[in-house]
Design an enzyme around this catalytic site. Structure first.
Site, PDB file in Angstrom:
ATOM      1  CB  THR A 187     -16.355 -35.693   3.634  1.00 39.25           C
ATOM      2  OG1 THR A 187     -15.996 -35.300   4.960  1.00 39.25           O
ATOM      3  CG2 THR A 187     -15.839 -37.079   3.359  1.00 39.25           C
ATOM      4  CD1 TRP A 446     -36.932 -46.960   9.150  1.00 38.27           C
ATOM      5  CD2 TRP A 446     -35.381 -47.375   7.584  1.00 38.27           C
ATOM      6  NE1 TRP A 446     -35.852 -47.553   9.770  1.00 38.27           N
ATOM      7  CE2 TRP A 446     -34.886 -47.820   8.833  1.00 38.27           C
ATOM      8  CE3 TRP A 446     -34.568 -47.525   6.464  1.00 38.27           C
ATOM      9  CZ2 TRP A 446     -33.634 -48.413   8.975  1.00 38.27           C
ATOM     10  CZ3 TRP A 446     -33.328 -48.121   6.609  1.00 38.27           C
ATOM     11  CH2 TRP A 446     -32.871 -48.553   7.865  1.00 38.27           C
TER      12      TRP A 446
END
Ligand code: AMP
Length: 545
Positions: A187, A446
């Site tokens: 990654t 959020w």
């Protein structure tokens, strides 16, 4: 249980190229050579032939054993393709390394994977010179060129074309457990050390078969596929394998990802399908507009790795008549998770309504099971609006990281936590609203940093926008918006604020807007939020709401 009575033949990567060579042997592969930028062409049969020579080199003089890691630091070329098949086919593990990482990180990875040999393109010789001494497990450094292009170097370098020329063209690909490791990709590691996803023959072949489906990439024998997404980035999204299954023509653009270079290959090779990250298409779009050139052979463009901006989608579809498709996935998912195609019921809706669907991250592909959960792990409804942490499972999804790191990425009941936040609708379309660690938590609600950024880049003078949450005494966190302006412009805070205010809920509006000369970007071209947070760690909002 009554057992089925069908053969249990293993799914092997070598069978993909054997199939292509036997049944589509004369279909072409075009490859731009990094050493001189010329376009070289050969066939699947010749590719298979040379992959066998490579397998003989690896198992013979290079003493490579099943499970050994063989690394590549290379562009998209026919030689890289031979490594994909030759290494995995003989039982080795192809470890594709991103050359845009810092040399120290590359050395760290090669040591972590204990890479035995490294094959690299001429252009990356300076990296090899910088790291060779610290890579303690590497036995052979091989440049992917002929003798004429062998670089001058302190490191002992051998030459690919010379090495394989001496090898036999006959190699009997072995059958072994389909769960054996075939490939390794780390990654990008924007936080902490990079982590390795170790693919298997089974996961790779199943993923490639899924890619071919009409509603996924729609790969057939008539396809001419150009992965602009690098072969060092999650197996170029599986295209090198899918092309072999279908017998499609492959076009590999080498080191030239600029608009003119891509256009030349598209025209000359009559490419029908291209795949890559949005920045590449922005470059191509600009080139096409300036040069007034066309890309009429192209039917579909796949965009993934980052959200497809609506303006880009509309520009390509309206001006160039190509269909834009968005995909979502990640290194840990081989990478495919969702891909955008419309359903029959969308045939009669307006184009604007279709665009709203196309800018979602895509529709779930068979083979990937997905759910969205809240902070307590409760599964949220698939109503197209309840955003939560996206979790997935399936036969090409990671089960654990290579050499056991990052185990908190898995739920107790066996799902992989993607780290993305989003919602799923009843038709299986998923929309990403954020990365879990980037979402801005304001007063228990959020705020999507991605949406804030997407709206901000709609401002005519904004080139790149990055939103981060900073601590706030009352609201816990509030957004700071960091802007890199377009060249020769200097937008004011007020104009950006006014632009956002027309398009976003009031409580989403950033409490601060700051400007940077250069947005910090990671090795895959994404904004480095960790660096932005570091840069603005002492920042205080001027007026507290
Ligand atoms: P990588 O493993 O480097 O391919 O990065 C995977 C991450 O890229 C995902 O977890 C997402 O955060 C992001 N990503 C990939 N595709 C998309 C997309 N279509 N829209 C938004 N974000 C995406």
């Amino acid at each position: 249980m009554l057992k089925g009575q069908m053969m249990n033949r293993p799914l092997m990567i070598a069978d993909l190229i054997r199939h292509a060579a036997q049944n589509h042997g004369s279909r072409a592969i075009a490859s731009r050579l990094p050493e001189n930028h010329q376009i070289f062409s050969y066939t699947w049969a010749q590719c298979h032939d040379r992959a066998q020579q490579l397998a003989n080199l690896l198992t013979g003089p290079f003493k490579t054993r099943p499970g050994d890691r063989v690394a590549t630091i290379a562009w998209n070329t026919h030689r890289h393709l031979e490594l994909y098949y030759g290494v995995s086919g003989m039982g080795g593990v192809i470890h594709t390394v991103n050359p845009r990482l810092a040399p120290d990180q590359i050395a760290w990875m090669l040591n972590h994977s204990r890479a035995k040999h490294v094959f690299f393109d001429v252009t990356f010789t300076p990296i090899i010179e910088a790291i060779a001494k610290s890579c303690k497990y590497v036995k052979k450094w091989v440049v992917l060129s002929d003798e004429a292009h062998k670089p001058e170097a302190k490191t002992k370098i051998e030459v690919y074309e010379t090495l394989i020329a001496n090898q036999s063209h006959e190699y009997d690909w072995p059958d072994f457990d389909e769960n054996a490791a075939s490939g390794l990709c780390y990654t990008s590691g924007t936080t902490g050390d990079p982590k390795g996803a170790l693919y298997s023959h089974r996961s790779t072949v199943l993923h490639a078969m899924a890619c071919c489906a009409t509603d996924v990439m729609g790969v057939g024998a008539d396809g001419v596929l150009m992965p602009v997404v690098p072969m060092f980035h999650v197996n170029a999204w599986g295209i090198p394998y899918a092309a072999a299954i279908a017998g499609a023509k492959l076009v590999l653009p080498g080191a030239r990802m600029d608009g003119a270079g891509l256009h030349e290959m598209i025209e000359q090779e009559q490419v029908t399908y291209v795949a890559g990250v949005p920045t590449v298409w922005l470059g191509l779009l600009q080139y096409l507009r300036e040069s007034e050139k066309r890309i009429d052979s192209i039917k579909r463009v796949l965009i993934g790795g980052a959200a497809l901006p609506e303006a880009l989608l509309r520009a390509f579809e309206a001006e160039f008549g190509v269909e834009m498709q968005q995909g979502w996935g990640m290194t840990e998912m081989s990478p495919l998770g969702t891909i955008g195609t419309l359903l029959p019921k969308h045939a009669d809706i307006s184009y604007d309504e279709q665009v709203k669907i196309k800018i979602k991250q895509g529709r779930l592909v068979y083979g990937v099971d997905m759910r969205s959960v809240d902070d307590d792990g409760q599964v949220l409804p698939r109503d197209g609006q309840s955003a939560g942490h996206i979790q997935v499972r399936g036969p090409w999804i990671i089960d654990s990281y290579y050499r056991g790191v990052g185990e908190d990425s898995f739920s107790d009941d066996g799902w992989f936590k993607t780290g993305d936040v989003g919602h799923i609708d009843p038709d299986g379309y998923m929309t990403i609203t954020d990365r879990s660690k980037d979402v801005i938590k304001s007063g228990g609600e959020w705020i999507s940093s991605i949406e804030l950024e997407n709206v901000a880049i709609g401002h005519p003078d904004v080139a790149i926008a990055g939103a981060i949450g900073l601590p706030h005494p009352k609201w816990q966190e509030r957004p700071l918006l960091v802007i890199q302006a377009k060249p020769n412009t200097s937008p004011s805070r007020d104009s950006i604020h006014a632009f956002l205010a027309e398009r976003l809920p009031k409580w989403w509006l950033p409490d601060g807007i700051e400007f940077v000369e250069q947005m910090p970007l990671g090795a895959t071209g994404k904004i480095l939020k960790s660096k932005l947070r570091e840069m603005f760690k002492d920042y205080t909002f001027a007026v507290e709401a």
